[in-house]
Write an enzyme that holds these catalytic residues in place. Sequence first.
Site, PDB file in Angstrom:
ATOM      1  N   GLU A 297       0.874  -1.178   0.000  1.00  0.00           N
ATOM      2  CA  GLU A 297       0.000   0.000   0.000  1.00  0.00           C
ATOM      3  C   GLU A 297       0.907   1.223   0.000  1.00  0.00           C
ATOM      4  OE1 GLU A 297      -3.532  -0.378   1.964  1.00  0.00           O
ATOM      5  OE2 GLU A 297      -3.060  -2.330   2.806  1.00  0.00           O
ATOM      6  N   CYS A 331      -1.393   9.394   3.650  1.00  0.00           N
ATOM      7  CA  CYS A 331      -1.411   8.979   2.248  1.00  0.00           C
ATOM      8  C   CYS A 331      -2.692   9.459   1.590  1.00  0.00           C
ATOM      9  CB  CYS A 331      -1.276   7.480   2.140  1.00  0.00           C
ATOM     10  SG  CYS A 331      -2.449   6.635   3.181  1.00  0.00           S
TER      11      CYS A 331
HETATM   12  P1  NAD Z   1       9.050   4.573   3.684  1.00  0.00           P
HETATM   13  O1  NAD Z   1       8.821   3.858   2.407  1.00  0.00           O
HETATM   14  O2  NAD Z   1      10.200   5.482   3.775  1.00  0.00           O
HETATM   15  O3  NAD Z   1       9.264   3.498   4.867  1.00  0.00           O
HETATM   16  C1  NAD Z   1       8.308   2.484   5.133  1.00  0.00           C
HETATM   17  C2  NAD Z   1       9.008   1.297   5.772  1.00  0.00           C
HETATM   18  O4  NAD Z   1       9.897   0.716   4.819  1.00  0.00           O
HETATM   19  C3  NAD Z   1       9.871   1.667   6.987  1.00  0.00           C
HETATM   20  O5  NAD Z   1       9.696   0.689   7.981  1.00  0.00           O
HETATM   21  C4  NAD Z   1      11.269   1.621   6.427  1.00  0.00           C
HETATM   22  O6  NAD Z   1      12.246   1.334   7.404  1.00  0.00           O
HETATM   23  C5  NAD Z   1      11.156   0.482   5.434  1.00  0.00           C
HETATM   24  N1  NAD Z   1      12.207   0.455   4.405  1.00  0.00           N
HETATM   25  C6  NAD Z   1      12.943   1.496   3.933  1.00  0.00           C
HETATM   26  N2  NAD Z   1      13.830   1.057   3.020  1.00  0.00           N
HETATM   27  C7  NAD Z   1      13.637  -0.268   2.895  1.00  0.00           C
HETATM   28  C8  NAD Z   1      14.233  -1.292   2.096  1.00  0.00           C
HETATM   29  N3  NAD Z   1      15.205  -1.010   1.240  1.00  0.00           N
HETATM   30  N4  NAD Z   1      13.768  -2.545   2.214  1.00  0.00           N
HETATM   31  C9  NAD Z   1      12.763  -2.841   3.060  1.00  0.00           C
HETATM   32  N5  NAD Z   1      12.173  -1.939   3.863  1.00  0.00           N
HETATM   33  C10 NAD Z   1      12.596  -0.666   3.777  1.00  0.00           C
HETATM   34  O7  NAD Z   1       7.671   5.295   4.051  1.00  0.00           O
HETATM   35  P2  NAD Z   1       7.341   6.228   5.302  1.00  0.00           P
HETATM   36  O8  NAD Z   1       8.067   7.516   5.171  1.00  0.00           O
HETATM   37  O9  NAD Z   1       7.510   5.444   6.570  1.00  0.00           O
HETATM   38  O10 NAD Z   1       5.770   6.448   5.105  1.00  0.00           O
HETATM   39  C11 NAD Z   1       5.243   7.429   4.259  1.00  0.00           C
HETATM   40  C12 NAD Z   1       4.767   6.813   2.955  1.00  0.00           C
HETATM   41  O11 NAD Z   1       3.826   5.785   3.227  1.00  0.00           O
HETATM   42  C13 NAD Z   1       4.040   7.806   2.070  1.00  0.00           C
HETATM   43  O12 NAD Z   1       4.423   7.603   0.745  1.00  0.00           O
HETATM   44  C14 NAD Z   1       2.567   7.430   2.274  1.00  0.00           C
HETATM   45  O13 NAD Z   1       1.730   7.817   1.213  1.00  0.00           O
HETATM   46  C15 NAD Z   1       2.657   5.960   2.423  1.00  0.00           C
HETATM   47  N6  NAD Z   1       1.496   5.418   3.131  1.00  0.00           N
HETATM   48  C16 NAD Z   1       0.556   4.727   2.412  1.00  0.00           C
HETATM   49  C17 NAD Z   1      -0.594   4.236   3.047  1.00  0.00           C
HETATM   50  C18 NAD Z   1      -1.649   3.477   2.301  1.00  0.00           C
HETATM   51  O14 NAD Z   1      -2.512   2.884   2.939  1.00  0.00           O
HETATM   52  N7  NAD Z   1      -1.633   3.453   0.979  1.00  0.00           N
HETATM   53  C19 NAD Z   1      -0.757   4.463   4.416  1.00  0.00           C
HETATM   54  C20 NAD Z   1       0.228   5.163   5.107  1.00  0.00           C
HETATM   55  C21 NAD Z   1       1.354   5.631   4.455  1.00  0.00           C
END
Ligand code: NAD
Length: 525
Positions: A297, A331
């Site tokens: 997501e 989001c």
């Molecule tokens: P992010 O992608 O930076 O991080 C999300 C998670 O991924 C964290 O736990 C991070 O440590 C991990 N991560 C980072 N690099 C990784 C890798 N190489 N391999 C595996 N895991 C890794 O996102 P964020 O800043 O935590 O959240 C904000 C984003 O989330 C925004 O884009 C927002 O739109 C989205 N979001 C979407 C929804 C939805 O339901 N569609 C809900 C909430 C947030």
Amino acid sequence: MERSAVSTDFPPFANEPFTDFSQKENEDRYRAALGEVDEKVKSKALYAAPVIGWRELEGQERGTRRDPSRSSVTLGVIKKAGTKEVTQALEVLEKGRDGWEFTSPEERARIIYRAGEIIERDKFYLSALITREVGKSWAEADADVAEAVDFCKYYAIESLKHAAPIKTMEVSGEDNHYLYQPRGIVAVIAPWNFPLAIPLGMTVAALVTGNVAILKPAEQSSLIGFEISRILQEAGVPSDAFAFLPGDGEVVGEALVQSPKVAAIVFTGSRDVGLNIIRKSSTVQEGQESIKRVICELGGKNAIIVDDNADLDKAARGIVQSAFGFGGQKCSACSRVIVVGGAYEPLLEKLKEVASSVVVGNPIDNSVTYGPVVDEAARAKIMETISQAEQSEKILFEGTAPQDGYYVPPTIFRDVDPTNPVWTEEIFGPVVACMQVRDFDEALAVANRSQYALTGGVFSSSRENLDKARARFKVGNLYLNRKITGALVGRQPFGGFKLSGVGSKAGGKDYLFQFLEPRTITESL
Ligand code: NAD
């Protein structure tokens, strides 16, 4: 198909009510909980650590979490897991898989439902910790906690609907059954912006369907993540069915994604990290037995259309709430406003007026609209996006924000060029861009012209145009004549498609199927 129901004594699902802070008692309880968090900060009692087999470990290195509202204050220490803990957790869970899979579905559902009741009991403390660790206002933190309760109860109830084998067709001499089995070890990789509801929702969905789960919280919200571990332990999840691994995405997240032992990955986060996970998890590793199921997501670039016959006061309020609630770090947040014809200038006037009532400040004060953004990196990136856009685009409104934390003022651009990044890219901050179009059809075309399809909204008093939007505004969650944030479990199952994700709907009746594999069994009689 005939279904034999599995029984429990759960009441019908109802959303957890939000706390009424106009009641003095609730206000007092929130303040007391904030005081409790602050006492822990002062006595250096707040921390997060890896948990495997319900044992807390020291991890590989130490990090800290700063208070985003007061950047000079350290909230707590994060004992970070590394690849060693990933290996250890996978070994423990592999041994625990069978036991949890063959625990009765009723017992699993009861444990997850109980987790919801524990969250209800601890609501004020959890909300206060959210206010401190990620800077949510009281109401936003309370809604996060309420959603977490909802996920536990909703998924517990839903899981029992698919727990018993289903008889397919009656054929003489043959007995046919259709049933679901868990996938195995699920890696849960979570964002920080709903630091309780999202990681907990993904984790309990995996657990209640009989999978074992490893939760990796976001770096920015590990202290709250650690509470999830405590809650699941108290609820009765067995020690070998769950592990908690705070740590870096590039280390712990990567190791989980690449592990041959992980059967499914459930990720919520940014587009680029999500797409990378999809790519990497498609490479079969040595010793891997199944094709990894990836549930992703991702982000959004959500638009609200304002028709020329709309109630403009209502539209302006809806836009401001959708764009600036939690500083636009949702989001689902609105970041594009598309206005039809002659409504443009009057709507912009009203937007300015409503936006000028937005108060940015330390969210321990319940009168602020929103607090800081999550960390210095986010603040710097959003401010850079604003200053880049200012080079070519016109500012309609720029508010004020304090200087002693990671604060960003509410900012609205007008007459924006649709190729400018402020119109095309997810900013994840309190920034919104406006554009005028000729008619409603053009509005729909512009709204749909995005690689994302998460949320969208329309303010209109034309039945014909509202119906047109139902058919043609292609987003996962469409809202008519209301704000576009605040989806409720069961009522507005949430999730997008296109590059916003794989189309799964958290808090909806199809969600749990993603954690299950269907099987058919035929016996000749
Ligand atoms: P992010 O992608 O930076 O991080 C999300 C998670 O991924 C964290 O736990 C991070 O440590 C991990 N991560 C980072 N690099 C990784 C890798 N190489 N391999 C595996 N895991 C890794 O996102 P964020 O800043 O935590 O959240 C904000 C984003 O989330 C925004 O884009 C927002 O739109 C989205 N979001 C979407 C929804 C939805 O339901 N569609 C809900 C909430 C947030």
